[in-house]
Design a protein around this motif. Structure first.
Motif, short mmCIF file in Angstrom:
data_model
loop_
_atom_site.label_atom_id
_atom_site.label_comp_id
_atom_site.label_asym_id
_atom_site.label_seq_id
_atom_site.Cartn_x
_atom_site.Cartn_y
_atom_site.Cartn_z
N THR A 173 0.85 -1.17 0.00
CA THR A 173 0.00 0.00 0.00
C THR A 173 0.89 1.23 0.00
OG1 THR A 173 -1.91 1.06 1.02
CG2 THR A 173 -0.25 0.17 2.52
N PHE A 174 0.32 2.36 -0.36
CA PHE A 174 1.05 3.62 -0.42
C PHE A 174 0.21 4.70 0.22
CE2 PHE A 174 2.45 0.99 -3.87
CZ PHE A 174 3.82 1.19 -3.91
N ASP A 175 0.85 5.70 0.74
CA ASP A 175 0.14 6.82 1.36
C ASP A 175 -0.14 7.87 0.30
OD1 ASP A 175 -1.05 8.37 3.27
OD2 ASP A 175 0.82 9.22 4.01
N VAL A 176 -1.04 7.53 -0.61
CA VAL A 176 -1.44 8.44 -1.69
C VAL A 176 -2.97 8.40 -1.81
CG1 VAL A 176 0.69 8.21 -3.01
CG2 VAL A 176 -1.23 6.70 -3.50
N GLU A 177 -3.54 9.48 -2.30
CA GLU A 177 -4.96 9.54 -2.60
C GLU A 177 -5.11 9.77 -4.09
OE1 GLU A 177 -7.48 12.00 -0.23
OE2 GLU A 177 -6.33 11.57 1.58
N LEU A 178 -5.80 8.87 -4.75
CA LEU A 178 -6.00 8.97 -6.19
C LEU A 178 -7.48 9.13 -6.51
CD1 LEU A 178 -3.63 6.07 -7.34
CD2 LEU A 178 -3.12 8.50 -7.22
N VAL A 179 -7.77 9.82 -7.58
CA VAL A 179 -9.14 9.93 -8.06
C VAL A 179 -9.37 8.82 -9.08
CG1 VAL A 179 -9.28 12.41 -7.65
CG2 VAL A 179 -8.51 11.57 -9.87
N GLU A 180 -10.62 8.50 -9.33
CA GLU A 180 -10.93 7.50 -10.33
C GLU A 180 -10.49 8.01 -11.70
OE1 GLU A 180 -14.77 5.29 -8.38
OE2 GLU A 180 -15.14 6.93 -9.77
N ALA A 181 -9.84 7.14 -12.45
CA ALA A 181 -9.37 7.50 -13.79
C ALA A 181 -9.27 6.24 -14.64
CB ALA A 181 -8.01 8.18 -13.72
N GLY A 182 -9.47 6.40 -15.93
CA GLY A 182 -9.38 5.24 -16.83
C GLY A 182 -10.32 4.13 -16.38
N ASN A 183 -9.79 2.95 -16.23
CA ASN A 183 -10.58 1.80 -15.78
C ASN A 183 -10.50 1.58 -14.27
OD1 ASN A 183 -11.42 1.23 -18.37
ND2 ASN A 183 -9.75 -0.17 -18.78
N PHE A 184 -10.01 2.57 -13.53
CA PHE A 184 -9.89 2.44 -12.08
C PHE A 184 -11.10 3.07 -11.40
CE2 PHE A 184 -5.55 1.97 -13.50
CZ PHE A 184 -5.10 0.93 -12.71
N THR A 185 -11.73 2.32 -10.52
CA THR A 185 -12.89 2.80 -9.78
C THR A 185 -12.76 2.39 -8.31
OG1 THR A 185 -14.18 0.80 -10.21
CG2 THR A 185 -14.45 2.63 -11.75
N TYR A 186 -13.34 3.21 -7.44
CA TYR A 186 -13.41 2.84 -6.03
C TYR A 186 -14.66 2.00 -5.82
CZ TYR A 186 -9.53 5.73 -4.53
OH TYR A 186 -8.28 6.24 -4.33
N GLU A 187 -14.47 0.85 -5.21
CA GLU A 187 -15.55 -0.08 -4.93
C GLU A 187 -15.65 -0.29 -3.42
OE1 GLU A 187 -17.45 -1.24 -7.38
OE2 GLU A 187 -16.22 -0.37 -8.97
N SER A 188 -16.82 -0.72 -2.99
CA SER A 188 -16.99 -1.05 -1.58
C SER A 188 -15.95 -2.09 -1.17
CB SER A 188 -18.38 -1.61 -1.32
OG SER A 188 -18.47 -2.15 -0.01
N ILE A 189 -15.39 -1.93 0.00
CA ILE A 189 -14.35 -2.85 0.46
C ILE A 189 -14.89 -4.28 0.58
CG2 ILE A 189 -14.62 -2.60 2.95
CD1 ILE A 189 -11.44 -2.17 2.83
#
Length: 95
Positions: free
Chosen positions: A74-90
């Motif tokens: 893991t990394f201490d970064v915050e990313l926004v959704e982009a391309g094919n990356f989405t935030y999903e329920s854990i």
């Protein structure tokens, strides 16, 4: 629970590991996890997949665990959704 992954083997011992392009990245933000949506399948992204979309140096890696030789960081970064990356329920990890 996460440790109940038979027939796979979870190794949570800490051992310093070098980050490789094939290692998996786990990024959590407000009980959501960043996943790669590839052909309607949600996947944990690799370092290579993440850096192909996001222009950021992943240098401060925090080792989490290994499952049968596959390392998770893991990394201490915050990313926004982009391309094919989405935030999903854990809870997606339960599947």
């Amino acid at each position: 629970m996460f440790q109940d992954i038979e027939p796979h083997q979870l190794d949570a011992r800490y051992e310093p590991k070098s980050l490789k392009q094939t290692d998996f990245v786990v990024l959590v933000n407000q009980r959501k996890i960043l996943m790669l949506n590839q052909k309607a399948e949600l996947l944990t992204p690799t370092v290579a997949e993440l850096t192909a979309t996001y222009d950021l140096p992943l240098t401060e890696a925090n080792y989490l665990l290994s499952i049968e030789g596959h390392n998770f960081f893991t990394f201490d970064v915050e990313l926004v959704e982009a391309g094919n990356f989405t935030y999903e329920s854990i809870t997606v990890l339960r599947g």
